[in-house]
Structures are given as C-alpha cells and as structure tokens.
Design a protein around this motif. Structure first.
Motif, PDB file in Angstrom:
ATOM      1  N   GLY A   1      56.308 -58.016  29.504  1.00  0.00           N
ATOM      2  CA  GLY A   1      56.769 -58.551  30.771  1.00  0.00           C
ATOM      3  C   GLY A   1      56.921 -60.061  30.717  1.00  0.00           C
ATOM      4  N   THR A   2      57.370 -60.619  31.817  1.00  0.00           N
ATOM      5  CA  THR A   2      57.543 -62.067  31.931  1.00  0.00           C
ATOM      6  C   THR A   2      56.452 -62.614  32.834  1.00  0.00           C
ATOM      7  OG1 THR A   2      59.939 -61.819  31.702  1.00  0.00           O
ATOM      8  CG2 THR A   2      59.119 -63.902  32.600  1.00  0.00           C
ATOM      9  N   ALA A   3      55.607 -63.486  32.277  1.00  0.00           N
ATOM     10  CA  ALA A   3      54.496 -64.033  33.052  1.00  0.00           C
ATOM     11  C   ALA A   3      55.019 -64.896  34.189  1.00  0.00           C
ATOM     12  CB  ALA A   3      53.574 -64.850  32.151  1.00  0.00           C
ATOM     13  N   THR A   4      54.457 -64.706  35.371  1.00  0.00           N
ATOM     14  CA  THR A   4      54.849 -65.497  36.533  1.00  0.00           C
ATOM     15  C   THR A   4      53.653 -65.669  37.438  1.00  0.00           C
ATOM     16  OG1 THR A   4      56.420 -65.631  38.371  1.00  0.00           O
ATOM     17  CG2 THR A   4      55.577 -63.462  37.848  1.00  0.00           C
ATOM     18  N   ARG A   5      53.627 -66.786  38.197  1.00  0.00           N
ATOM     19  CA  ARG A   5      52.569 -66.977  39.191  1.00  0.00           C
ATOM     20  C   ARG A   5      53.209 -66.877  40.564  1.00  0.00           C
ATOM     21  NH1 ARG A   5      47.416 -68.086  38.878  1.00  0.00           N
ATOM     22  NH2 ARG A   5      47.551 -68.530  36.665  1.00  0.00           N
TER      23      ARG A   5
ATOM     24  N   VAL B   1      48.724 -65.293  47.441  1.00  0.00           N
ATOM     25  CA  VAL B   1      49.423 -66.364  46.749  1.00  0.00           C
ATOM     26  C   VAL B   1      48.586 -66.869  45.581  1.00  0.00           C
ATOM     27  CG1 VAL B   1      48.461 -68.155  48.256  1.00  0.00           C
ATOM     28  CG2 VAL B   1      50.613 -68.565  47.058  1.00  0.00           C
ATOM     29  N   GLY B   2      49.248 -67.218  44.502  1.00  0.00           N
ATOM     30  CA  GLY B   2      48.570 -67.786  43.345  1.00  0.00           C
ATOM     31  C   GLY B   2      48.243 -66.803  42.252  1.00  0.00           C
ATOM     32  N   TYR B   3      48.401 -65.505  42.512  1.00  0.00           N
ATOM     33  CA  TYR B   3      48.114 -64.522  41.472  1.00  0.00           C
ATOM     34  C   TYR B   3      49.084 -64.659  40.304  1.00  0.00           C
ATOM     35  CZ  TYR B   3      44.414 -61.256  42.675  1.00  0.00           C
ATOM     36  OH  TYR B   3      43.202 -60.675  42.872  1.00  0.00           O
ATOM     37  N   ALA B   4      48.574 -64.488  39.088  1.00  0.00           N
ATOM     38  CA  ALA B   4      49.434 -64.393  37.920  1.00  0.00           C
ATOM     39  C   ALA B   4      49.782 -62.928  37.718  1.00  0.00           C
ATOM     40  CB  ALA B   4      48.735 -64.938  36.678  1.00  0.00           C
ATOM     41  N   ALA B   5      51.026 -62.662  37.340  1.00  0.00           N
ATOM     42  CA  ALA B   5      51.474 -61.282  37.157  1.00  0.00           C
ATOM     43  C   ALA B   5      52.472 -61.224  36.018  1.00  0.00           C
ATOM     44  CB  ALA B   5      52.104 -60.746  38.441  1.00  0.00           C
TER      45      ALA B   5
ATOM     46  N   ALA C   1      65.957 -56.517  41.956  1.00  0.00           N
ATOM     47  CA  ALA C   1      65.323 -55.627  42.934  1.00  0.00           C
ATOM     48  C   ALA C   1      64.548 -54.493  42.267  1.00  0.00           C
ATOM     49  CB  ALA C   1      66.389 -55.047  43.865  1.00  0.00           C
ATOM     50  N   GLY C   2      64.848 -54.204  41.008  1.00  0.00           N
ATOM     51  CA  GLY C   2      64.163 -53.106  40.326  1.00  0.00           C
ATOM     52  C   GLY C   2      62.903 -53.520  39.600  1.00  0.00           C
ATOM     53  N   ALA C   3      62.485 -54.791  39.724  1.00  0.00           N
ATOM     54  CA  ALA C   3      61.309 -55.273  39.011  1.00  0.00           C
ATOM     55  C   ALA C   3      60.028 -54.723  39.634  1.00  0.00           C
ATOM     56  CB  ALA C   3      61.279 -56.800  39.020  1.00  0.00           C
ATOM     57  N   VAL C   4      59.017 -54.523  38.800  1.00  0.00           N
ATOM     58  CA  VAL C   4      57.668 -54.207  39.264  1.00  0.00           C
ATOM     59  C   VAL C   4      56.722 -55.223  38.646  1.00  0.00           C
ATOM     60  CG1 VAL C   4      58.155 -51.743  39.482  1.00  0.00           C
ATOM     61  CG2 VAL C   4      57.163 -52.621  37.368  1.00  0.00           C
ATOM     62  N   TYR C   5      55.505 -55.287  39.181  1.00  0.00           N
ATOM     63  CA  TYR C   5      54.564 -56.312  38.746  1.00  0.00           C
ATOM     64  C   TYR C   5      53.248 -55.679  38.315  1.00  0.00           C
ATOM     65  CZ  TYR C   5      57.895 -59.444  40.941  1.00  0.00           C
ATOM     66  OH  TYR C   5      59.048 -60.110  41.265  1.00  0.00           O
ATOM     67  N   VAL C   6      52.651 -56.279  37.282  1.00  0.00           N
ATOM     68  CA  VAL C   6      51.308 -55.917  36.860  1.00  0.00           C
ATOM     69  C   VAL C   6      50.446 -57.147  37.095  1.00  0.00           C
ATOM     70  CG1 VAL C   6      49.823 -55.157  34.982  1.00  0.00           C
ATOM     71  CG2 VAL C   6      52.194 -54.353  35.086  1.00  0.00           C
ATOM     72  N   LEU C   7      49.427 -57.031  37.952  1.00  0.00           N
ATOM     73  CA  LEU C   7      48.568 -58.171  38.259  1.00  0.00           C
ATOM     74  C   LEU C   7      47.720 -58.509  37.039  1.00  0.00           C
ATOM     75  CD1 LEU C   7      47.415 -57.335  41.891  1.00  0.00           C
ATOM     76  CD2 LEU C   7      49.403 -58.641  41.123  1.00  0.00           C
ATOM     77  N   MET C   8      47.712 -59.799  36.708  1.00  0.00           N
ATOM     78  CA  MET C   8      47.038 -60.227  35.480  1.00  0.00           C
ATOM     79  C   MET C   8      45.739 -60.967  35.738  1.00  0.00           C
ATOM     80  SD  MET C   8      50.389 -61.461  33.318  1.00  0.00           S
ATOM     81  CE  MET C   8      49.527 -61.665  31.770  1.00  0.00           C
ATOM     82  N   GLU C   9      45.699 -61.838  36.761  1.00  0.00           N
ATOM     83  CA  GLU C   9      44.469 -62.568  37.033  1.00  0.00           C
ATOM     84  C   GLU C   9      44.514 -63.112  38.446  1.00  0.00           C
ATOM     85  OE1 GLU C   9      43.985 -66.130  34.816  1.00  0.00           O
ATOM     86  OE2 GLU C   9      46.095 -66.614  34.820  1.00  0.00           O
TER      87      GLU C   9
END
Length: 459
Positions: free
Chosen positions: A287-291, A319-323, A330-338
């Motif tokens: 995935g692509t890391a994003t905050r 707010v502030g979570y890294a994922a 619109a088809g993206a999903v997120y995996v919470l990282m920290e």
C-alpha cells in the motif's frame, strides 16, 4: 538437427527476443485471434472468435456458465457476481495476469455504482493490451493473456520498504510495455511514467516454456519463506512481512492472538494467503503510506476476523492516524498502521497509546479502556471509557456479530454525564433490542445515541 528442432519448438512456445510487443503479448485482435495464428492455434480452444472481455473471463479461470454475456451492459450487481465466482476458483500462475486485470476492471464497475455499457467495457480493456504485471514467482507476464515474458531480478522476490519486489518491479503492479521497455503507469493505467527495466535479449526461454502451471499461493508462500526467519510472536516480528499485511494483522488483535500461536510454516502460509488477496485485488501487499488529515473522516477500513476472514467496514478514523492506502480513488481501502504521534490538546496520553504499531491487547472488559486509548490516541481527563453497545446486553449484541469490548465500539463520555444518564441509556437499548433489529440497524442506533447523549462514536 534434433537440437535445432527442439529450439524451434521451444521458441514457438515462448516467442523470440526480437518479437514486437504485440507478438509477445498475443494482444487480442478483433475477433479474438492473435497475430500469426491460423484457426485454433494448437487446438486448445483459447482463441475462438471472442472479444477481449470474453477471453479475459476465460483466461482468468472462470467457468463458462459464470461468464457475463457478450454485448450486455455490465451492472454493479453482475460485477459483484463475477467477483464472487472468481473467489471460488483458485489462482494459478498461468491465470495470475488475466485474473489481476479482470479484478481491476470489476472493481471499477463496482466503485462507480452504475451500469457500464459493453462498448465502454471493451474500450477500457484496450489499455491492457500493452500492460504487463509481476507475478509472485518473479516473472513479468502479459496482463491479458498471462504469458510469461521474462524472469526479473533472477526470480528472487525480496522485501524492500515493506514491498514485495523482483528486481525493480513490485509484485502485483501493472507496467506499460513500450517495445520491450517497461514503465510505471498512473492510476488510469494509460499514461507511462518512469522507466523501470527492459526485456533482456537472452530470453529465459526454457524456464518460460515450462512455467505457468503452478499455484500462485504456493509461490507467494515460497517467497515469504525466504523472508521470515523466526516465528512471529510479537508486533516487532511482523516487520518480516509486507507492510500492509503486517498492519492488517497488528490491527486485528483477536486474529493476531491466534496467528502468533501458529507454527512458523502455518504463519508463512497465512501471510501468503493475505498477501495474495491484497496483491490480486489492490495490486500491492504494502500500500501507499499516508497520514490522515481530516478529523472524523469515515473511511473504508480493512480488518480481519478472529478466523482470518477479510472484512471492510466504514469507520470514523481520528485525525493523525497513519494508514496504508490500497487501491486508488473511490475504490481505495485503508489499513490502519499506527495511532497519532501526539495527543489532542488538553488530553493525557497513556503509555499504552505509544505502543508499537498501534497494536491492541485482547478485546476484554479489563483491556477496554487501554485499547480505546490506543485507538483514539488520547485518554481524556474526567472521561469514562464508555461501551456504546451496553455490556448489560452483551449476549444480544454477540448474536448480531458485535463484541462490545472492541475499542472501535467505545467512546469517551464525560464522567458526570455518564453517571447521570447511564440508566436511561440502558433503558433505550433494552427497548430497541426488543424489536430484533438487524446488524446495520444496531450500528445506526448506536450512532444516533452518541449524538443524543453527547459522545463521539468511532464506527
């Protein structure tokens, strides 16, 4: 002469290093016949006069009775049915490229939530004629036919910055082929970007001829077996896995408790199963890391059940979570990282909220407050860790598939207000549950109570 005949037979199966892009890929022509092919191309029945979408369904491994009919517009419900039919079939190395392509197109249809005319469907497939994809065994293959072109990076799959890589190519990613030179592509798959490699003149024709009948999951397991040295029994041990897979396991405590108790070989196979799912559907196991920068954003978050089943839920993410963002648009999903690095103003951060990777303790009543702090990144003074789904009715909620001690079903509620209104709150739940509501109705009622009683829910 025998050696020469063997060479001719093998190069006839795999192509020549000087072939054009169209020749290498067997790009589908109108009527479904590859270049230079007469009649049935060897009698395998793959090149009958069918259009690109019909051939793609066949090469992806779908049974013919599950195919979408030629000429008919594709509705989101039909795309979902094709998706489910694919899920019931195994992924071989030979079908990896076509399967990855078909899932990409189906996800586009499902995401836009409206019917797609068949002519538009065929138009979208045109860009795939010039695309290749990296398989988990280190082979670069045609995205439409699955035909192997060349083994990259000596066939070794390595973990680099959380990504599964073979040479300069990421497993599961699409690349544009421009005459044997390969480029990254944008989200639309149409515009080439940075050059990442080229086809060697010394084609690995012998291995390519024998390749393709294996199991993609088995190859993924073999790749991960080279990366995982020790049994994974802690959050730190997950660093041996692709980043999105590691984050997915870490953010699913009930699953992690079971996973960490498995023997090493079973851990590798489970990680390979998850990696294969993410690669096939989203093109990456990293995935692509994003905050996340929008407070109270409701996002589709990927999680695991205790048994390891993948699920997507709409979750209000602080707010502030890294994922790790899997997929695009619109088809993206997120995996919470920290969890966030710093608490919100006026909040007191617990030592638990600083835990590695934002992992959780088991979902029990005793761990509820600490897990809620990890989820929200704060432990406000003068606030109770409130069970949105009242513990008094835990059995009723369990029947609906809800663990009341899951921190995402928790909320910080000002102490005095909580003590004053707790009886009324439980009375409201008792009356509501008497009508045997559905899972979605329960979630919605919980959100409504949050607004009415003055606390913010996290789901």
């Amino acid at each position: 002469m025998p050696a020469l005949l063997a060479w001719v037979a093998l190069t006839g199966m795999t192509g020549c290093a000087t072939d054009s892009a169209a020749g290498r890929h067997f790009a589908f022509q109108e009527g479904g016949t590859p270049p230079g092919c007469l009649q049935d191309c060897g009698g395998f029945g793959l090149w009958e006069k069918r259009d690109d979408f019909q051939l793609l369904q066949q090469l992806a491994g779908l049974e013919e009775d599950a195919w979408h009919e030629a000429g008919e517009e594709l509705e989101p419900e039909e795309a979902q049915a094709l998706w489910e039919a694919l899920a019931r079939t195994g992924t071989s190395l030979q079908s990896f490229g076509p399967r990855r392509s078909l899932l990409f197109v189906l996800r586009q249809v499902r995401t836009r939530a409206e019917d797609m005319p068949y002519a538009e469907l065929l138009q979208r497939l045109r860009s795939f004629h010039f695309l290749v994809v990296m398989r988990p065994d280190g082979y670069l293959v045609s995205a439409l036919t699955g035909r192997p072109l060349q083994r990259m990076g000596m066939g070794r799959v390595e973990l680099r910055e959380g990504r599964l890589m073979a040479g300069h190519f990421e497993v599961g990613a699409f690349y544009r082929d421009k005459g044997g030179v390969f480029y990254t592509v944008d989200d639309s798959l149409s515009r080439p970007g940075v050059m990442v490699g080229e086809l060697g003149l010394e084609r690995d024709w012998f291995n390519a001829a024998l390749d393709g009948g294996g199991d993609a999951l088995g190859e993924m397991a073999q790749a991960l077996a080279q990366l995982v040295d020790d049994p994974i029994q802690s959050l730190q041990g997950l660093e041996q896995l692709p980043s999105a897979v590691a984050a997915l396991i870490a953010s699913s405590p009930e699953y992690f408790a079971r996973y960490s108790a498995l023997p090493l070989q079973e851990q590798i196979r489970e990680a390979a199963r998850l990696s294969t799912h993410l690669v096939m559907i989203y093109g990456s196991a990293a995935g692509t890391a994003t905050r996340l920068g929008t407070a109270g954003a409701r996002l589709p978050v990927l999680s695991l059940s205790a048994e390891g089943a993948l699920a997507i839920e709409q979750v209000v993410v602080p707010v502030g979570y890294a994922a790790a963002a899997l997929g695009t648009g619109a088809g993206a999903v997120y995996v919470l990282m920290e969890s966030p690095k710093a608490p919100s103003e006026g909040a007191q951060t617990s030592s638990a909220a600083k835990g590695a990777g934002g992992g959780f303790k088991p979902f029990t009543e005793g761990n509820f407050r600490e897990n809620l702090a990890r989820l929200t990144g704060k432990m406000p003074e003068g606030a109770h860790a409130h069970h949105v789904f009242s513990q008094q009715f835990a059995k009723d909620f369990r029947k609906a598939g809800i663990n009341v001690n899951d921190p995402k079903f928790g909320a910080w509620w000002e102490r005095a207000s909580h003590l004053k209104k707790a009886v009324e709150y439980n009375r409201r739940w008792k009356k509501f549950l008497g009508d045997n509501p559905s899972f979605e109705q329960i979630l919605q009622f919980g959100r409504e109570l949050g607004g009415e009683f003055g606390f913010q829910v996290n789901f």
